[in-house]
Design a protein around this motif. Sequence first.
Motif, PDB file in Angstrom:
ATOM      1  N   ASP A 181       0.817  -1.218   0.000  1.00  0.00           N
ATOM      2  CA  ASP A 181       0.000   0.000   0.000  1.00  0.00           C
ATOM      3  C   ASP A 181       0.847   1.263   0.000  1.00  0.00           C
ATOM      4  O   ASP A 181       0.440   2.292  -0.559  1.00  0.00           O
ATOM      5  CB  ASP A 181      -0.946   0.005   1.211  1.00  0.00           C
ATOM      6  CG  ASP A 181      -2.013  -1.084   1.126  1.00  0.00           C
ATOM      7  OD1 ASP A 181      -2.258  -1.570   0.004  1.00  0.00           O
ATOM      8  OD2 ASP A 181      -2.578  -1.451   2.175  1.00  0.00           O
ATOM      9  N   THR A 182       1.996   1.197   0.650  1.00  0.00           N
ATOM     10  CA  THR A 182       2.863   2.379   0.734  1.00  0.00           C
ATOM     11  C   THR A 182       4.176   2.187  -0.019  1.00  0.00           C
ATOM     12  O   THR A 182       5.093   3.002   0.103  1.00  0.00           O
ATOM     13  CB  THR A 182       3.175   2.699   2.211  1.00  0.00           C
ATOM     14  OG1 THR A 182       3.808   1.558   2.831  1.00  0.00           O
ATOM     15  CG2 THR A 182       1.907   3.055   2.973  1.00  0.00           C
ATOM     16  N   PHE A 183       4.262   1.112  -0.796  1.00  0.00           N
ATOM     17  CA  PHE A 183       5.532   0.766  -1.445  1.00  0.00           C
ATOM     18  C   PHE A 183       5.968   1.834  -2.447  1.00  0.00           C
ATOM     19  O   PHE A 183       7.151   2.196  -2.505  1.00  0.00           O
ATOM     20  CB  PHE A 183       5.407  -0.584  -2.156  1.00  0.00           C
ATOM     21  CG  PHE A 183       6.725  -1.159  -2.611  1.00  0.00           C
ATOM     22  CD1 PHE A 183       7.535  -1.849  -1.723  1.00  0.00           C
ATOM     23  CD2 PHE A 183       7.155  -1.007  -3.919  1.00  0.00           C
ATOM     24  CE1 PHE A 183       8.758  -2.378  -2.129  1.00  0.00           C
ATOM     25  CE2 PHE A 183       8.370  -1.534  -4.336  1.00  0.00           C
ATOM     26  CZ  PHE A 183       9.172  -2.226  -3.439  1.00  0.00           C
ATOM     27  N   VAL A 184       5.024   2.324  -3.233  1.00  0.00           N
ATOM     28  CA  VAL A 184       5.371   3.347  -4.224  1.00  0.00           C
ATOM     29  C   VAL A 184       5.828   4.627  -3.532  1.00  0.00           C
ATOM     30  O   VAL A 184       6.839   5.230  -3.895  1.00  0.00           O
ATOM     31  CB  VAL A 184       4.172   3.638  -5.156  1.00  0.00           C
ATOM     32  CG1 VAL A 184       4.492   4.816  -6.083  1.00  0.00           C
ATOM     33  CG2 VAL A 184       3.833   2.404  -5.979  1.00  0.00           C
ATOM     34  N   ARG A 185       5.100   5.033  -2.507  1.00  0.00           N
ATOM     35  CA  ARG A 185       5.415   6.290  -1.823  1.00  0.00           C
ATOM     36  C   ARG A 185       6.690   6.185  -0.980  1.00  0.00           C
ATOM     37  O   ARG A 185       7.487   7.131  -0.937  1.00  0.00           O
ATOM     38  CB  ARG A 185       4.238   6.694  -0.923  1.00  0.00           C
ATOM     39  CG  ARG A 185       4.475   7.980  -0.133  1.00  0.00           C
ATOM     40  CD  ARG A 185       3.193   8.436   0.551  1.00  0.00           C
ATOM     41  NE  ARG A 185       2.686   7.455   1.486  1.00  0.00           N
ATOM     42  CZ  ARG A 185       3.093   7.356   2.758  1.00  0.00           C
ATOM     43  NH1 ARG A 185       4.036   8.169   3.227  1.00  0.00           N
ATOM     44  NH2 ARG A 185       2.576   6.450   3.558  1.00  0.00           N
ATOM     45  N   LYS A 186       6.901   5.047  -0.326  1.00  0.00           N
ATOM     46  CA  LYS A 186       8.029   4.925   0.592  1.00  0.00           C
ATOM     47  C   LYS A 186       9.283   4.301  -0.016  1.00  0.00           C
ATOM     48  O   LYS A 186      10.381   4.468   0.528  1.00  0.00           O
ATOM     49  CB  LYS A 186       7.612   4.092   1.817  1.00  0.00           C
ATOM     50  CG  LYS A 186       6.629   4.802   2.728  1.00  0.00           C
ATOM     51  CD  LYS A 186       6.392   3.994   3.988  1.00  0.00           C
ATOM     52  CE  LYS A 186       5.503   4.734   4.972  1.00  0.00           C
ATOM     53  NZ  LYS A 186       5.294   3.973   6.219  1.00  0.00           N
ATOM     54  N   ARG A 187       9.126   3.612  -1.132  1.00  0.00           N
ATOM     55  CA  ARG A 187      10.281   2.918  -1.697  1.00  0.00           C
ATOM     56  C   ARG A 187      10.617   3.413  -3.108  1.00  0.00           C
ATOM     57  O   ARG A 187      11.719   3.907  -3.347  1.00  0.00           O
ATOM     58  CB  ARG A 187      10.009   1.407  -1.721  1.00  0.00           C
ATOM     59  CG  ARG A 187      11.135   0.560  -2.286  1.00  0.00           C
ATOM     60  CD  ARG A 187      12.252   0.339  -1.312  1.00  0.00           C
ATOM     61  NE  ARG A 187      11.865  -0.530  -0.223  1.00  0.00           N
ATOM     62  CZ  ARG A 187      12.717  -1.191   0.543  1.00  0.00           C
ATOM     63  NH1 ARG A 187      14.013  -1.075   0.328  1.00  0.00           N
ATOM     64  NH2 ARG A 187      12.297  -1.945   1.552  1.00  0.00           N
ATOM     65  N   ILE A 188       9.675   3.287  -4.047  1.00  0.00           N
ATOM     66  CA  ILE A 188       9.980   3.602  -5.443  1.00  0.00           C
ATOM     67  C   ILE A 188      10.182   5.094  -5.665  1.00  0.00           C
ATOM     68  O   ILE A 188      11.191   5.517  -6.251  1.00  0.00           O
ATOM     69  CB  ILE A 188       8.865   3.071  -6.374  1.00  0.00           C
ATOM     70  CG1 ILE A 188       8.820   1.542  -6.318  1.00  0.00           C
ATOM     71  CG2 ILE A 188       9.095   3.545  -7.799  1.00  0.00           C
ATOM     72  CD1 ILE A 188       7.711   0.916  -7.147  1.00  0.00           C
ATOM     73  N   THR A 189       9.230   5.921  -5.192  1.00  0.00           N
ATOM     74  CA  THR A 189       9.312   7.370  -5.439  1.00  0.00           C
ATOM     75  C   THR A 189      10.555   8.003  -4.817  1.00  0.00           C
ATOM     76  O   THR A 189      11.290   8.726  -5.509  1.00  0.00           O
ATOM     77  CB  THR A 189       8.044   8.075  -4.943  1.00  0.00           C
ATOM     78  OG1 THR A 189       6.912   7.524  -5.635  1.00  0.00           O
ATOM     79  CG2 THR A 189       8.110   9.572  -5.199  1.00  0.00           C
ATOM     80  N   PRO A 190      10.851   7.779  -3.535  1.00  0.00           N
ATOM     81  CA  PRO A 190      12.066   8.392  -2.972  1.00  0.00           C
ATOM     82  C   PRO A 190      13.350   7.882  -3.606  1.00  0.00           C
ATOM     83  O   PRO A 190      14.320   8.623  -3.741  1.00  0.00           O
ATOM     84  CB  PRO A 190      11.993   8.043  -1.478  1.00  0.00           C
ATOM     85  CG  PRO A 190      11.048   6.918  -1.375  1.00  0.00           C
ATOM     86  CD  PRO A 190      10.073   7.084  -2.493  1.00  0.00           C
ATOM     87  N   PHE A 191      13.359   6.606  -4.003  1.00  0.00           N
ATOM     88  CA  PHE A 191      14.530   6.060  -4.675  1.00  0.00           C
ATOM     89  C   PHE A 191      14.765   6.801  -5.993  1.00  0.00           C
ATOM     90  O   PHE A 191      15.893   7.197  -6.307  1.00  0.00           O
ATOM     91  CB  PHE A 191      14.355   4.559  -4.936  1.00  0.00           C
ATOM     92  CG  PHE A 191      15.581   3.887  -5.497  1.00  0.00           C
ATOM     93  CD1 PHE A 191      16.527   3.316  -4.666  1.00  0.00           C
ATOM     94  CD2 PHE A 191      15.788   3.825  -6.875  1.00  0.00           C
ATOM     95  CE1 PHE A 191      17.667   2.700  -5.180  1.00  0.00           C
ATOM     96  CE2 PHE A 191      16.920   3.221  -7.400  1.00  0.00           C
ATOM     97  CZ  PHE A 191      17.861   2.651  -6.555  1.00  0.00           C
ATOM     98  N   TYR A 192      13.682   6.995  -6.751  1.00  0.00           N
ATOM     99  CA  TYR A 192      13.808   7.686  -8.034  1.00  0.00           C
ATOM    100  C   TYR A 192      14.175   9.158  -7.839  1.00  0.00           C
ATOM    101  O   TYR A 192      14.989   9.703  -8.596  1.00  0.00           O
ATOM    102  CB  TYR A 192      12.496   7.580  -8.824  1.00  0.00           C
ATOM    103  CG  TYR A 192      12.616   8.088 -10.239  1.00  0.00           C
ATOM    104  CD1 TYR A 192      13.227   7.316 -11.222  1.00  0.00           C
ATOM    105  CD2 TYR A 192      12.130   9.340 -10.593  1.00  0.00           C
ATOM    106  CE1 TYR A 192      13.354   7.773 -12.517  1.00  0.00           C
ATOM    107  CE2 TYR A 192      12.252   9.813 -11.886  1.00  0.00           C
ATOM    108  CZ  TYR A 192      12.862   9.016 -12.851  1.00  0.00           C
ATOM    109  OH  TYR A 192      12.998   9.484 -14.129  1.00  0.00           O
ATOM    110  N   MET A 193      13.604   9.788  -6.818  1.00  0.00           N
ATOM    111  CA  MET A 193      13.939  11.186  -6.536  1.00  0.00           C
ATOM    112  C   MET A 193      15.408  11.331  -6.146  1.00  0.00           C
ATOM    113  O   MET A 193      16.087  12.283  -6.567  1.00  0.00           O
ATOM    114  CB  MET A 193      13.034  11.722  -5.417  1.00  0.00           C
ATOM    115  CG  MET A 193      11.585  11.916  -5.822  1.00  0.00           C
ATOM    116  SD  MET A 193      10.535  12.381  -4.413  1.00  0.00           S
ATOM    117  CE  MET A 193      11.230  13.978  -3.983  1.00  0.00           C
ATOM    118  N   THR A 194      15.902  10.396  -5.351  1.00  0.00           N
ATOM    119  CA  THR A 194      17.318  10.424  -4.958  1.00  0.00           C
ATOM    120  C   THR A 194      18.213  10.198  -6.165  1.00  0.00           C
ATOM    121  O   THR A 194      19.245  10.878  -6.327  1.00  0.00           O
ATOM    122  CB  THR A 194      17.597   9.350  -3.895  1.00  0.00           C
ATOM    123  OG1 THR A 194      16.717   9.537  -2.777  1.00  0.00           O
ATOM    124  CG2 THR A 194      19.028   9.432  -3.402  1.00  0.00           C
TER     125      THR A 194
END
Length: 324
Positions: free
Chosen positions: A80-93
């Motif tokens: 449920d929070t994988f995109v917000r907590k894992r994928i999105t911040p990884f891509y932003m970094t």
Amino acid sequence: MNFLIDQSDYLSKTNTKCLKGVMSVLVLIHHLYQWSGIFRKSLIGAGLQFLGYLCVGVFFFLSGYGLMQSFQKQGKRYLDTFVRKRITPFYMTMTMFIIMYLVFLLLVGERVMGTEIIQSFLFGGTIIMNGWYLQVQLLLYVMFYFIFCFCSSRNWAMALTVLASALCMGAMIYLDYGSSWYVSLPLFSVGLIWARYEPQIITSLWKGNRWWLTLGTATLFFGIQVLGYMMTSSFRMKNCIITLFEISFVICILTAIRRVKIDYKITRFLGSISFEIYALQGIFLKLFSGINNMNTCMYVLCVTFATIVTAISIKPIVRKIYAI
């Protein structure tokens, strides 16, 4: 100080962070060897060359293991929070690192093509030196998310993820990507499988004093693979052997950290900036390359110091990105 332990929670969050810290430094040593030419054409140099593959294999294993363990503990709530907590911040970094490299390359007069910049935000190439790992890791995150979202059976989801990873590897071979892009990919699947069947694996490998036998067998197997690598002239066979290297190396490492303490202040510190050490070292490997022609030791010291200091400086920004 007691170095020898019997640690059942050998892949705890803390131990995993410490292990990543050690691996990030070894990757830096590997790249320093490649750039400096120190120990070139020697047995030590050959070992340092393979060190990069082995350490990246550990990173991919820990990634697969961590994702599967988190899913087993939290179930669909984890997604449920994988995109917000894992994928999105990884891509932003990763985007932040791309911008840093772009600024650096322009400042040193390096010509950067628009297609290179665009591809850096997608897949198949990046201006981040050795940044292929970041693109492959992002691909694995996305693949894991979609498969586990749409597959109700945990075992089927894992099997499909392993299959998708193998297909990605096959596609990269077909498209003639460099071997570094794909030889370590199977370790992600090994991590998934290890997490899924960990109790059975532990019983098979480490019950009683069997860990000595496991460590010895894995080490012997590793040595046989080294001989096989040296004897074959086939490029494809060499890549297969490198993958087997990595699997043997991971088993040796896991067996060792189950018995040997790695949780120290220095390893926790390095683990907290391992991602930044990996991503940023390319800037300083290139920036200080002129020093290498005059003094190799000074080059190694400058790159190491600048990489760690910059990693520490950037870490608060990365934390804020992941906290969004």
